[in-house]
Scaffold this active site. Structure first.
Site, PDB file in Angstrom:
ATOM      1  N   GLU A 150       0.824  -1.209   0.000  1.00  0.00           N
ATOM      2  CA  GLU A 150       0.000   0.000   0.000  1.00  0.00           C
ATOM      3  C   GLU A 150       0.854   1.254   0.000  1.00  0.00           C
ATOM      4  OE1 GLU A 150      -2.617  -2.371   3.260  1.00  0.00           O
ATOM      5  OE2 GLU A 150      -2.155  -0.275   3.619  1.00  0.00           O
ATOM      6  N   CYS A 163       3.067   8.178   1.565  1.00  0.00           N
ATOM      7  CA  CYS A 163       3.617   7.236   2.534  1.00  0.00           C
ATOM      8  C   CYS A 163       3.806   5.906   1.817  1.00  0.00           C
ATOM      9  CB  CYS A 163       2.621   7.104   3.688  1.00  0.00           C
ATOM     10  SG  CYS A 163       3.101   5.864   4.877  1.00  0.00           S
ATOM     11  N   CYS A 185       5.823  -7.945   7.321  1.00  0.00           N
ATOM     12  CA  CYS A 185       6.918  -7.490   8.184  1.00  0.00           C
ATOM     13  C   CYS A 185       7.177  -8.555   9.235  1.00  0.00           C
ATOM     14  CB  CYS A 185       6.533  -6.183   8.868  1.00  0.00           C
ATOM     15  SG  CYS A 185       7.876  -5.474   9.865  1.00  0.00           S
ATOM     16  N   CYS A 205       5.124  -6.030  15.774  1.00  0.00           N
ATOM     17  CA  CYS A 205       4.587  -5.012  16.701  1.00  0.00           C
ATOM     18  C   CYS A 205       3.100  -5.296  16.972  1.00  0.00           C
ATOM     19  CB  CYS A 205       4.772  -3.614  16.128  1.00  0.00           C
ATOM     20  SG  CYS A 205       6.504  -3.220  15.804  1.00  0.00           S
ATOM     21  N   CYS A 211       0.077  -3.439  15.081  1.00  0.00           N
ATOM     22  CA  CYS A 211       0.239  -3.212  13.638  1.00  0.00           C
ATOM     23  C   CYS A 211      -0.395  -4.331  12.826  1.00  0.00           C
ATOM     24  CB  CYS A 211       1.724  -3.117  13.331  1.00  0.00           C
ATOM     25  SG  CYS A 211       2.080  -3.072  11.583  1.00  0.00           S
ATOM     26  N   CYS A 266      -1.232   1.477   8.541  1.00  0.00           N
ATOM     27  CA  CYS A 266      -0.371   0.679   7.674  1.00  0.00           C
ATOM     28  C   CYS A 266      -0.773  -0.787   7.664  1.00  0.00           C
ATOM     29  CB  CYS A 266       1.103   0.882   8.024  1.00  0.00           C
ATOM     30  SG  CYS A 266       1.741  -0.105   9.347  1.00  0.00           S
TER      31      CYS A 266
HETATM   32  S1  SF4 Z   1       4.922  -1.191  13.007  1.00  0.00           S
HETATM   33 FE1  SF4 Z   1       4.330  -2.891  11.671  1.00  0.00          FE
HETATM   34  S2  SF4 Z   1       5.410  -2.516   9.751  1.00  0.00           S
HETATM   35 FE2  SF4 Z   1       6.380  -1.226  11.312  1.00  0.00          FE
HETATM   36  S3  SF4 Z   1       8.066  -2.496  12.125  1.00  0.00           S
HETATM   37 FE3  SF4 Z   1       6.313  -2.894  13.461  1.00  0.00          FE
HETATM   38  S4  SF4 Z   1       5.343  -4.719  12.553  1.00  0.00           S
HETATM   39 FE4  SF4 Z   1       6.704  -3.857  11.004  1.00  0.00          FE
END
Ligand code: SF4
Length: 347
Positions: free
Chosen positions: A92, A105, A112, A116, A119, A330
């Site tokens: 995206e 962005c 990923c 986190c 996220c 995100c």
């Molecule tokens: S916020 Fe999401 S995209 Fe960013 S590093 Fe953490 S898990 Fe990865």
């Protein structure tokens, strides 16, 4: 056999391509001009190249731009574009128009691995690193490309976990032979992968945004597993080794979660942690994500935070939530797409 993309190659890589084809060395600069200044979409459009050069290039290469697959527009003007990647997955890019700037962005990875808690991208797991072609295609194929004033690497993925391609893309955006943008128009975020962050600091001049989200070790570990490897203290220690000058900006991103990281003790902890670092802090209102107990702090609490930090001389801003109605947080849109595709495959 699929052809190799020229778009996304640095000038020195283009030099190697033309050398391998036995073409004159100056052709590489001409190709860079067509790709990054004149925005062509086919090799045949590179009209100052000889017919022979175009034919030879066409045999092996293509420009390699890919238009977005779909987009959604928020009531606040944010547009979210979905791009397909080489392995048929989705990334995206969010276009955020404001009064005096238009920011894109962009994503640096599909999925990923950083896990986190807050996220949506983390839930996809890691799929692949984007190539410099795929990173920059988000800019080049954007319908609003010519209105862009800023780019932030804050979409899907951890840019420092794909440092080679991120640095290559930054070289192309900022080089004279490339887009020739000032590095001050670019901001790259990280959760604090220290060795790659050092490379980024040393090899580029773009701004750096570090996701902090808590000043306390145990709590940050819960939110961001990276704290088990590179603590916020280690990240800040590393920053102290560099002189960022007046122009280059270091900022800390702090998503505020109700009842989790928004107490007066957190303000104190933040002030201690950031002591002596010339920086700004961006307080971010949390977009709720499905199936998560985390909620965003209310704006009154955020204002309290901002005022306390500002009183101690840290420039602090509250970031508006943008595009909540189109899942602009995100990873939300592409995760939905992934779920939809998987469901379709199941039938
Ligand atoms: S916020 Fe999401 S995209 Fe960013 S590093 Fe953490 S898990 Fe990865």
């Amino acid at each position: 056999m699929s052809k190799e993309a020229l778009y996304g190659k640095t000038l020195s890589e283009l030099k190697t391509c033309v050398k391998d084809l036995g073409l004159p060395a100056f052709t590489s600069k001409q190709i860079a001009d067509w790709l990054y200044k004149k925005h062509v979409t086919t090799i045949d459009d590179m009209t100052n190249l000889s017919k022979k050069a175009r034919t030879e290039l066409n045999d092996k290469y293509e420009v390699g731009l890919m238009p977005p697959q779909s987009f959604q527009e928020s009531v606040d003007g944010t547009k979210k574009y979905l791009y397909q990647t080489s392995n048929n997955q989705f990334i995206e890019a969010a276009y955020l128009p404001e009064d005096n700037r238009n920011t894109l962005c962009i994503s640096s990875q599909v999925g990923c691995k950083m896990g986190c808690l807050f996220c949506m991208t983390a839930r996809q797991g890691f799929q692949k690193n984007l190539t410099s072609n795929e990173i920059l295609n988000q800019i080049a194929s954007l319908p609003e490309r010519d209105t862009l004033t800023n780019v932030v690497y804050m979409g899907m993925g951890e840019p420092m976990d794909n440092i080679e391609n991120v640095l290559k893309s930054l070289e192309i955006i900022t080089a004279e032979w490339g887009y020739a943008w000032s590095p001050r128009r670019i901001n790259v975020s990280t959760i604090g992968v220290v060795p790659a962050m050092r490379r980024f600091i040393e090899e580029s001049e773009a701004h750096l945004a570090i996701s902090l989200h808590s000043p306390f070790n145990d709590e940050r570990k819960q939110l961001m597993p990276i704290e088990n490897v590179y603590t916020a203290e280690k990240v800040i220690e590393a920053l102290r080794d560099y002189d960022f000058g007046r122009q280059r900006r270091i900022s800390f991103e702090y998503i505020m979660f109700k009842g989790v990281n928004d107490s007066p003790q957190h303000v104190k902890g933040l002030l201690q942690l950031l002591n002596g670092i010339k920086c700004r802090v961006n307080l971010i209102h949390f977009h709720p994500i499905p199936n998560s107990p985390l909620e965003g702090s209310d704006y009154k609490t955020m204002e309290f935070f901002r005022d306390k930090l500002s009183q101690k001389g840290i420039t602090t801003t509250i970031r508006k939530s943008r595009g909540e109605d189109i899942y602009a947080a995100c990873g939300l849109l592409s995760t939905k797409k992934l779920i939809k595709e998987n469901n379709e495959k199941d039938y």
